[in-house]
Write an enzyme that holds these catalytic residues in place. Structure first.
Site, short mmCIF file in Angstrom:
data_model
loop_
_atom_site.label_atom_id
_atom_site.label_comp_id
_atom_site.label_asym_id
_atom_site.label_seq_id
_atom_site.Cartn_x
_atom_site.Cartn_y
_atom_site.Cartn_z
N ARG A 29 -11.55 -17.15 -14.39
CA ARG A 29 -10.18 -17.08 -14.25
C ARG A 29 -9.55 -18.43 -14.58
O ARG A 29 -8.91 -18.98 -15.48
CB ARG A 29 -9.91 -16.71 -12.64
CG ARG A 29 -8.44 -16.49 -12.31
CD ARG A 29 -8.21 -15.80 -10.95
NE ARG A 29 -8.71 -16.60 -10.04
CZ ARG A 29 -8.50 -16.00 -8.55
NH1 ARG A 29 -7.97 -15.04 -8.38
NH2 ARG A 29 -9.11 -16.82 -7.69
N TYR A 54 15.80 12.67 -4.53
CA TYR A 54 15.85 12.89 -5.96
C TYR A 54 15.01 13.77 -6.62
O TYR A 54 13.72 14.01 -6.04
CB TYR A 54 15.40 11.46 -6.81
CG TYR A 54 16.50 10.21 -6.61
CD1 TYR A 54 17.69 10.11 -7.18
CD2 TYR A 54 15.90 9.30 -5.59
CE1 TYR A 54 18.36 9.20 -6.88
CE2 TYR A 54 16.84 8.08 -5.55
CZ TYR A 54 18.09 8.05 -6.19
OH TYR A 54 18.77 6.99 -6.04
N LYS A 113 -0.81 -18.32 0.90
CA LYS A 113 0.18 -18.02 -0.27
C LYS A 113 0.91 -17.03 -0.09
O LYS A 113 0.58 -16.07 0.97
CB LYS A 113 -0.87 -18.10 -1.66
CG LYS A 113 -1.98 -17.10 -1.34
CD LYS A 113 -3.14 -16.91 -2.43
CE LYS A 113 -4.12 -15.90 -2.29
NZ LYS A 113 -5.29 -15.98 -2.98
N MET A 136 14.96 3.29 -3.01
CA MET A 136 14.99 1.71 -2.96
C MET A 136 15.29 1.36 -1.57
O MET A 136 14.45 0.22 -1.04
CB MET A 136 15.90 1.01 -3.92
CG MET A 136 15.89 -0.45 -4.15
SD MET A 136 16.75 -1.27 -5.13
CE MET A 136 16.40 -0.90 -6.66
C1 LIG Z 1 -6.25 -15.87 -2.21
C2 LIG Z 1 -7.50 -16.75 -2.37
C3 LIG Z 1 -8.25 -16.81 -1.10
C4 LIG Z 1 -8.19 -16.09 -0.10
O1 LIG Z 1 -8.60 -14.89 -0.12
P1 LIG Z 1 -8.73 -13.75 1.10
O2 LIG Z 1 -9.71 -12.89 0.42
O3 LIG Z 1 -7.64 -13.66 1.41
O4 LIG Z 1 -9.48 -14.60 1.84
C5 LIG Z 1 -9.46 -17.75 -1.32
N1 LIG Z 1 -9.32 -18.47 -2.48
C6 LIG Z 1 -8.76 -18.28 -3.58
C7 LIG Z 1 -8.98 -19.39 -4.62
C8 LIG Z 1 -7.73 -17.54 -3.38
O5 LIG Z 1 -7.05 -17.51 -4.46
#
Ligand SMILES: *Cc1c(COP(=O)(O)O)cnc(C)c1O
Length: 391
Positions: A143, A268, A45, A316
């Site tokens: 969640r 700044y 992801k 930035m």
């Molecule tokens: C992001 C995620 C993982 C992976 O998490 P890590 O700590 O990076 O291994 C695993 N399961 C779910 C549901 C996640 O959202």
């Protein structure tokens, strides 16, 4: 590598270098650790934690992963468009309106309601092929997930009557508070599975362990683990061990050098003022590249193997560093923003501590602006370099 830079089409000196051989090695070591009884879902992801999804996907799949796991349907479609044959699981929920897209691209969707199961079944019937899903069970994290109360579990049994729905997996997620709470969540999860299996369900994949759990709690690996941070060499484990190394290096080059006279300010609000006449280097990276702005007066970069502190407010697109430790620094010299700790570089663990966050946030916030440069260093063969442009 260095001599390519002048003719490079990247048009930017601030770059993210990813060593694909580290990714390959890490995934192989993770697969070896869990052994043949569990498959590895590789969590890619957030653009593979900032490393770049499309160049990493084949490396990860060819080195032992069974499945690519993402958070959103948009991420899944990015992979499916380039690699239609890789199985991709969306671990988050997808709104009803987008479910036809998920099905059309054969994305494996997570669901936690009977309503979406029914909807996907209808979509599958129209397509003329079953739609694959994993069921998410809430074992305490709160969640997403089907609640694990008897009513809810009873409802899951009705999914068996949906011929166009293929329930391939069931999973939950650990809060990782402590051993006792992990055990409680695991037991709640296995109770749900046992009940569903005793009522005729069969799940090809059962999983609850993320990167930390798959190393520290081998007893919770089940027959699939979800490795995220570990693939990128970001170590969070405490009890167990697996050999992985950081694949990412964030670099730039000095764009300008100023002599700042004693008492004069920088950036700044002049929050930093020179205590003595000071050489100050300007570096062309800033918070829009994903560097935490709150590292002002805390962050350092490595130039010629020496630490140079960031001075003044981080802008930035640029920031300034004190060059006192490297009086021979010149415009065009490399500054390592995040390295692997060797050569006095700041690694991702250190930067996350300084920024008051975790390693995953540091890498996933790297923006699209710095071009990614991919290298694959094989023992027999010298470094080969190619780039995946994002300009
Ligand atoms: C992001 C995620 C993982 C992976 O998490 P890590 O700590 O990076 O291994 C695993 N399961 C779910 C549901 C996640 O959202």
């Amino acid at each position: 590598m260095e001599n390519n830079q002048n003719t490079s089409p990247l048009l930017r000196d601030t770059v993210i270098k990813v060593d694909l051989s580290a990714i390959a090695e890490n995934i192989r070591n993770i697969c070896a650790l869990v052994g043949p009884s569990a498959e590895v879902a590789a969590v890619v992801k957030a653009n593979a934690y900032g490393h770049g999804i499309l160049p990493l996907a084949p490396v990860i799949m060819e080195n032992g992963a069974s499945l690519l796991a993402v958070a959103t349907l948009s991420e899944a479609l990015e992979i499916k468009t380039a690699y239609p044959d890789y199985p991709v699981l969306v671990m988050g929920l997808t709104s009803d309106a987008y479910l036809p897209q998920a099905a059309r691209y054969s994305v494996i969707q997570t669901i936690d309601t009977v309503e979406q199961a029914v909807l996907l079944n209808e979509i599958g019937e129209k397509l003329g092929r079953p739609v694959s899903v994993h069921l998410k069970i809430d074992t305490g994290f709160h969640r997403i997930g089907f609640p694990d109360d008897p009513d809810s579990i009873q409802k899951i049994l009705t999914l068996k009557d949906l011929p166009w729905l293929s329930v391939e997996g069931i999973f939950s997620h650990l809060a990782l508070l402590d051993d006792a709470s992990n055990k409680e969540q695991y037991e709640r999860f296995t109770r749900v599975i046992a009940y569903l299996e005793s009522n005729g369900f069969h799940f090809r994949y059962k999983h609850i362990a993320d990167s930390i759990a798959l190393v520290d709690y081998p007893e919770y690996r089940m027959n699939m683990v979800r490795a995220g941070a570990l693939i990128y060499g970001l170590k969070g484990f405490h009890k167990g061990f697996v050999s992985v190394r950081q694949a990412l290096r964030f670099e730039t080059r000095i764009s300008h050098i100023s002599l700042v006279r004693k008492g004069e300010g920088v950036s700044y609000d002049y929050t930093w003022r020179a205590g003595k006449d000071t050489l100050v280097g300007t570096l062309p990276f800033g918070y829009a590249d994903g560097y935490p702005r709150n590292l002002r007066d805390k962050g350092t970069v490595a130039i010629h193997g020496k630490r140079c502190p960031i001075v003044g407010v981080i802008c930035m697109d640029q920031c300034m560093v004190d060059l006192t430790n490297v009086p021979d620094a010149r415009i065009g010299d490399t500054a390592v923003i995040y390295g692997d700790g060797t050569g006095n570089t700041v690694d991702i663990q250190e930067i996350s501590e300084l920024a008051g966050t975790n390693k995953n946030e540091i890498v996933s916030r790297l923006s699209m602006r710095p071009p990614r440069i991919y290298t694959y260093e094989q023992p027999a063969q010298k470094a080969e370099e190619f780039h995946h442009g994002s300009i």
